[in-house]
Motif scaffolding. Structure first.
Motif, PDB file in Angstrom:
ATOM      1  N   TRP A   1       2.485  -0.869  -6.111  1.00 47.51           N
ATOM      2  CA  TRP A   1       1.455  -1.162  -5.124  1.00 47.51           C
ATOM      3  C   TRP A   1       0.420  -2.134  -5.668  1.00 47.51           C
ATOM      4  O   TRP A   1       0.367  -2.413  -6.866  1.00 47.51           O
TER       5      TRP A   1
ATOM      6  N   ASP B   1      -4.123   3.118  -4.528  1.00 44.94           N
ATOM      7  CA  ASP B   1      -2.845   3.573  -3.959  1.00 44.94           C
ATOM      8  C   ASP B   1      -2.129   4.526  -4.914  1.00 44.94           C
ATOM      9  O   ASP B   1      -1.511   5.504  -4.484  1.00 44.94           O
TER      10      ASP B   1
ATOM     11  N   SER C   1       0.825  -1.204   0.000  1.00 46.64           N
ATOM     12  CA  SER C   1       0.000   0.000   0.000  1.00 46.64           C
ATOM     13  C   SER C   1       0.859   1.254   0.000  1.00 46.64           C
ATOM     14  O   SER C   1       1.965   1.269   0.554  1.00 46.64           O
TER      15      SER C   1
END
Length: 254
Positions: free
Chosen positions: A122, A127, A110
């Protein structure tokens, strides 16, 4: 009378050419990504496309939009930046979903983890949105504070177009690491080259700020370097070409 008719025809033709050129500037930049997008969707394999290309274009176009608050440039160039940002977000969404579907690891990475080891790698599209929004807010705030500084505005414009000029370098490096251009759409690179050449000419004809056309020339040079990689790695293969269905891509020469 004939002179007036001739001048009218020339005026109409000139206006038509200007509209076509403006349309090409606004939408021409996204065209190269259409074959790459279709290839990734069809093969469900995004390995040959560097998502850092998306990062470069997002940063460059966000900075270019902010640059307009300090120094005016043609409206088609503003719309080009807006359209390109939307296109890169679409590409990121596709690449993320394809990569996550093929990834065996259940661990999710994340943006809010703030782990630089996995920067721009990610697990969720949201994100990437968070990262882009954070960068935009910080850059906009700094621009607001320093907008009266000519040095800052000119530097901002240079960073915007220089970052865009480096567009092809992630793909160039990705090809170098792989010792192959397999998985990269050659059509995309050919369109990059033709589009960047046209764009640089447009900058010169419209007397755009000097940062625009100098970095445009640099961008054309990088495009040509990638095309040389296509020739070199096809003529002198550095590794066996995969024939596995799941890893086959459609980087076809025109």
């Amino acid at each position: 009378m004939e002179d007036e008719v001739f001048q009218h025809v020339v005026s109409v033709f000139s206006t038509l050419v200007s509209w076509v050129a403006a349309g090409a500037i606004m939408f021409g930049g996204v065209v190269p990504y259409i074959p790459q997008y279709r290839d990734i969707r069809r093969t469900q394999n995004a390995e040959g496309f560097s998502t850092y290309v998306c990062l470069v274009l997002l940063v460059a176009n966000i900075l270019r939009i902010l640059f307009r608050f300090g120094r005016y440039y043609e409206m088609p160039l503003l719309w080009q930046s807006i359209i390109m940002i939307g296109t890169m977000l679409v590409m990121l969404n596709l690449c993320t979903s394809v990569r996550m579907a093929a990834e065996l690891s259940t661990k999710r990475r994340s943006f809010l983890d703030f782990d630089w080891t996995y920067f721009w790698s990610w697990s969720r599209f949201v994100d990437y949105l968070q990262c882009v929004l954070s960068f935009t807010l910080v850059a906009a705030y700094i621009t607001y504070l320093l907008l009266d500084s000519v040095l800052f505005v000119e530097t901002l414009g240079f960073l915007a177009v220089f970052t865009e000029a480096m567009l092809g370098t992630p793909q160039l490096y990705c090809n170098y690491q792989n010792k192959s251009t397999e998985g990269m759409s050659i059509k995309m690179v050919l369109m990059w080259t033709s589009g960047d050449t046209f764009k640089t000419g447009y900058f010169l004809l419209t007397e755009a700020p000097v940062q625009f056309w100098t970095c445009g020339l640099l961008q054309v040079f990088v495009d040509v370097a990638i095309l040389f990689q296509v020739y070199y790695y096809s003529r002198y293969p550095q590794k066996p070409v995969s024939h596995t269905v799941s890893h086959t891509t459609s980087a076809k020469a025109l």
